[in-house]
Design an enzyme around this catalytic site. Structure first.
Site: not given
Ligand code: SAH
Ligand code: SF4
Length: 346
Positions: A91, A104, A111, A115, A118, A163-164, A218-219, A294, A335
């Protein structure tokens, strides 16, 4: 191989090996990334393209076909489902803001980082994308933008799709070199953001190699326990180690880092957490981006209601802190909502 897999320098070498004047690389590059008009090319290059470029030839054209295009109800977000050569679907999201458009882009199908909140993490890892598959996402977004806004240009890109990116380092960096090459797509490097969950060795590598791109980290947690519950990979690269690598990155590059923080009710949204976060990042050139959670099928956490307070604490501590605009939630393009159908390798 896809023609979009190659950097300018690599194509130059290919032409040289094929006894074509390497000075024609600029013309070939212009054809690939700017005009697509064969008539503008010198005859030897036209012949070369005819022989080598196309379906089932030495270099394939487009690595993907459009499986679907979905628009959000406000018309500002467009999500593309792109089917790759092996059937895998990824996507890409095109977002329109008041003065700019941002694409984006995905770096992997699925991935491996897991997390919990996600959707891409919930689907697991399928495979890395090739450089050409990353470049082609930008080309597609640019084409669609022209269709709806003929005068607009695509100036911003975030590697925040599926993905990462730092787990697919070489392909991502090669794609970005192609995308930012001034002779072609010419996206300004500082307007390209790589977002990582914290792959420490490759944050170090980014700093060492002095790449011009922006970095987002992303912390989601301000101490190890809080973070590990949301980001399992924190076991491998603990928070302290991650923050130290971020400090080193800022020191050696002179650049700031954007920290991403998905706010989840009762998990990481308390005033104590905000204060601890301010402490953790103290003295660093950091911008904190708050992202309201989200919804995803595999996680039943709730979005936070105390985001404003959280923001206020960080601002009082001296950090720029903004909310990322919520976009495309109704079409699952927000996101962390990207989760294309997984296709098993045959
Ligand atoms: N893997 C990378 C980039 C893709 S994720 C990373 O984690 O940074 C892009 C962003 O979406 C990240 O900051 C992640 O924390 C955020 N994200 C993932 N799942 C989410 C959700 N359900 N709601 C809001 N933000 C989310
Ligand atoms: Fe992968 Fe980023 Fe989603 Fe974490 S937030 S599972 S690193 S895509």
């Amino acid at each position: 191989m896809y023609i979009f897999d190659y950097t300018f320098t690599e194509l130059e070498q290919i032409l040289r090996d094929d006894q074509i004047n390497p000075h024609h690389t600029k013309a070939l590059w212009g054809f690939l990334y700017r005009h697509r008009d064969l008539n503008l090319l010198p005859p030897p290059l036209r012949r070369w393209i005819d022989i080598h470029l196309g379906e089932n030839k030495r270099f394939e054209w487009d690595p993907m076909e459009v499986a679907d295009e979905i628009h959000s109800s406000d018309g500002l977000t467009r999500k593309f489902l792109l089917r790759l050569g092996d059937g895998q679907v990824i996507e890409t999201v095109l977002m329109g803001y008041e003065k700019r458009h941002t694409v984006c882009v995905s770096s992997q199908a699925g991935c491996a980082m897991g997390c919990v909140f996600c959707a891409t993490g919930q689907m697991g890892f399928v495979r890395d994308l090739r450089p050409g598959e990353i470049v082609a996402q930008v080309l597609h977004a640019r084409k669609v933008l022209k269709r709806y806004h003929p005068d607009a240009s695509l100036k911003n890109m975030v590697m925040m799709g599926m993905g990462e990116p730092l787990n697919n380092y070489d392909a991502v960096l090669k794609a970005l070199e192609i995308i930012s090459d001034e002779r072609g797509i010419s996206m300004t490097a500082s307007k390209i953001t790589i977002s990582t969950v914290g792959v420490v060795p490759n944050i170090k590598r980014l700093a060492e190699e002095k790449h011009p791109y922006s970095l987002a980290v992303s912390l989601h947690g301000s101490n190890e326990e809080e973070r590990r519950a949301l980001v399992p990979v924190s076991k491998r690269w603990p928070l302290d180690m991650l923050v130290q690598s971020c400090r080193d990155y800022c020191d050696s590059t002179g650049k700031k880092i954007f920290f991403g923080w998905t706010l989840i009710d009762d998990k990481n949204d308390s005033p104590e957490t905000a204060e601890r976060l301010a402490q953790l990042l103290q003295g660093m050139d950091a911008h904190i981006n708050l992202i309201p959670l989200n919804p995803t099928a595999g996680y039943n956490g709730e979005p936070s209601e105390s985001g404003k307070k959280f923001q206020q604490i960080l601002r009082q501590a001296g950090f720029p802190c903004t909310f990322r605009q919520r976009r495309g939630i109704d079409v699952a393009a927000g996101c962390g909502m990207l989760k294309a159908t997984k296709v098993k390798a045959s």
